[in-house]
Motif scaffolding. Sequence first.
Motif, PDB file in Angstrom:
ATOM      1  N   ILE B  28       8.310  -0.413  -0.205  1.00 45.14           N
ATOM      2  CA  ILE B  28       7.806  -1.684  -0.723  1.00 45.14           C
ATOM      3  C   ILE B  28       6.265  -1.712  -0.703  1.00 45.14           C
ATOM      4  N   GLY B  29       5.692  -1.212   0.386  1.00 55.16           N
ATOM      5  CA  GLY B  29       4.226  -1.158   0.477  1.00 55.16           C
ATOM      6  C   GLY B  29       3.600  -0.416  -0.684  1.00 55.16           C
ATOM      7  N   PRO B  30       4.006   0.847  -0.910  1.00 56.16           N
ATOM      8  CA  PRO B  30       3.423   1.589  -2.035  1.00 56.16           C
ATOM      9  C   PRO B  30       3.613   0.907  -3.383  1.00 56.16           C
ATOM     10  N   ILE B  31       4.787   0.254  -3.566  1.00 57.75           N
ATOM     11  CA  ILE B  31       5.007  -0.426  -4.856  1.00 57.75           C
ATOM     12  C   ILE B  31       3.977  -1.545  -5.023  1.00 57.75           C
ATOM     13  N   LEU B  32       3.834  -2.335  -3.971  1.00 58.34           N
ATOM     14  CA  LEU B  32       2.872  -3.444  -4.047  1.00 58.34           C
ATOM     15  C   LEU B  32       1.454  -2.901  -4.249  1.00 58.34           C
ATOM     16  N   PHE B  33       1.146  -1.824  -3.560  1.00 62.19           N
ATOM     17  CA  PHE B  33      -0.197  -1.251  -3.685  1.00 62.19           C
ATOM     18  C   PHE B  33      -0.434  -0.719  -5.096  1.00 62.19           C
ATOM     19  N   ALA B  34       0.618  -0.136  -5.682  1.00 64.83           N
ATOM     20  CA  ALA B  34       0.489   0.365  -7.053  1.00 64.83           C
ATOM     21  C   ALA B  34       0.212  -0.780  -8.014  1.00 64.83           C
TER      22      ALA B  34
END
Lengths: 421, 295
Positions: B28-34
Amino acid sequence: MKKWLAIGMSTMLFGSALAGCSSGNEKTAGKETGGTKDEKVEVTLAGWGGNPTEQKLLQQTLDEFQKKYPNIKVKYEVISDQYMDVIKTRLVGGEGPDVFYLDAFEAPALIKTGALESLDQYVTDDFDINDFEKPLLDAFKGEDGKIYGFPKDYSTLALFYNKKMFQEAGVEVPKTWDELREVAKKLTKGTQVYGFGVAPELARLYYIAESKGGKVVTDNKASFADPKVVEALQPIVDMHLKDKSAAQPNEVGANWGGEMFGQGKAAMVIEGNWAIPFLKDTFPNLEYGTAEVPTINGKKATMAYTVAYVMNKNSKKKEAAWKLLSFLTGKEGMKIWTSKGLALPTRKSVAAELGFDKDPLRAPIVAGASYATVWQNGTNLPIITNNFNNQFVSAFLGQRPLADALKEAQETANKEIEGNK
Amino acid sequence: MRKKAWCEAGTGYLLLSPTLFVLLLFIIGPILFAIFLAFHKVQLLGTTTFEFVGFDNFKRMTGDLRAKIALWNTVKYVVIVVPCQTMLALVLAATLNAGLKGQKFFRIVYFLPTLTSSAVLTLIFMWMYNQNGLINDLLQAVGLPTYNWLGDPKVALNAIMVMNIWSTAPFFMVIYLAALQDIPDSLYEAAELDGANAIQKFWYVTVPYLRPVTSFVVIMGLIGTFQLFDQSYIFSAGSGGPNNSTLTVVLLIYQYAFKTLGTMGYAAALAFALAIIILIATLVQRRFSKEESLY
């Protein structure tokens, strides 16, 4: 059954992960040799791998360095593939090596980001900066005029020709590009042997593209759709399509020009110093000669490619890193590194001492240094090159006129450059 | 009462926390960061900067010729590869389920391509596709024209398609094979009593019965093919050449993210757009197959 499968799978995965670990350790452990144990500073040096002889020479240079500075241990890391991607990613992550290779082609963009340490402050009179060939040194100067890297070696392009084929066809080594075109026709034997092996890439065609007064890059933007550039490049396309006397390596199943030449599928190629040890190792019986690249419009032209050692700005061991960098690019280190002629020295004094200008195969390559164009032009050259290469191939293969292809490539490149701003 | 519910939920989340933590950190973190990156101009090297640019990255896509070529190549690839590999998988599975002699042996042989790493596979195929390689020799032997598979923009993508169909069809074959063994014999018997021949049995019993599995195979195929990267990357040494013919969307994202400096934001925007395209394609596929119950 399922359980066993799961256990089997996980052991396999785990095993392979471990295997990866251990081989990685071995690699670095193998390189860490020599030196005493008290108060050691470890400096990492990263580069792409070369052939075994090259690796041995570099190791020899590093051993010599560690003998001179017993308190500095050099950890040499080989990044064998996608070098720039790995370096950039490591720099972003703060894990960059202290000293590393940098191709002149990539230098302006990397210097501009501020990831490199400027080296002027470290230079002493002893280092003798004026000893370097000026165009090669200038390739690593930033927009601020500071020096960010010292070139370790270079090569220019020269004409490699197959002596036997020339004898059989009864032709002379071409002196001008027009002669080359005529000679190529005579040397061609259907699709078995091509007179001229050509790499349809900007890196190899840049000096030809600019030979009629046009510019490939103007103000850091692509300008190769200029009619003068098209006119200059048209003969290359014509040789492939009309004369059928030139081909690119993959058309005969080779990976690059040197291989094509070695396999006897091209009577002439334009390659650099790197092809000499390759031909010696892989095709020892090939009889060939080298000559300066034929003149265009009576003017001599060729390309020069150079690589420098640069220092990471975030390095925590700058003192030691400079010692290493200055040794490798200094007279002593460069002499060991270039002693076998695998790479040519960028220092005039070393070049004079080693005398490669008298070596029959290397003399034309050395001679080219005085008039060569260094393969570099601003921060956007990688984008420009990528677009040029992509579209030039379609013209080279006859799918559309050269002028159209280059026009589209130029527009795409400039749009990309504009978008990146 | 309320407190107890909270307590229970708290314990539940506490027990879940390792999983939640991993999910948050790695998915979820990487998706939000992307998504965050997609709206910024990002410079990572040297001095790291994030500059908010709104929808600029998305606007840029509309004028990007290379993005259009990449999307066109990818769509072409999906439209050809997904039906081919699905049909091939079904046919292979059906033949292996027909009770032939030595079918276990063939099952293993057919499955082997899937077990090979795709990078290794690509390198082997590059040898075979070489101008003087095996494939051209075979074509020549039967009197067909030969191609410069790696160097000719017209055929380079087709070469990758063939390779990919060959290597992924067996994977889906195994899924079909499992489903085929679920079809009750009574259906076939009934069909036989009605006088159906082998082809009719296949067409009117096997295919409809396998519809949910087909739906799964097609969705997985769509996702997999839209993400084509490694084969075209190795084929073209990362450039997407010759003449952009093997440039796919993911390869373009890679180029913007890692090749050119300072375009990480645009790369993230492209990745975001690709995710939406895959989502739409999957929804369209589901509408067509009228299969709601399974996934």
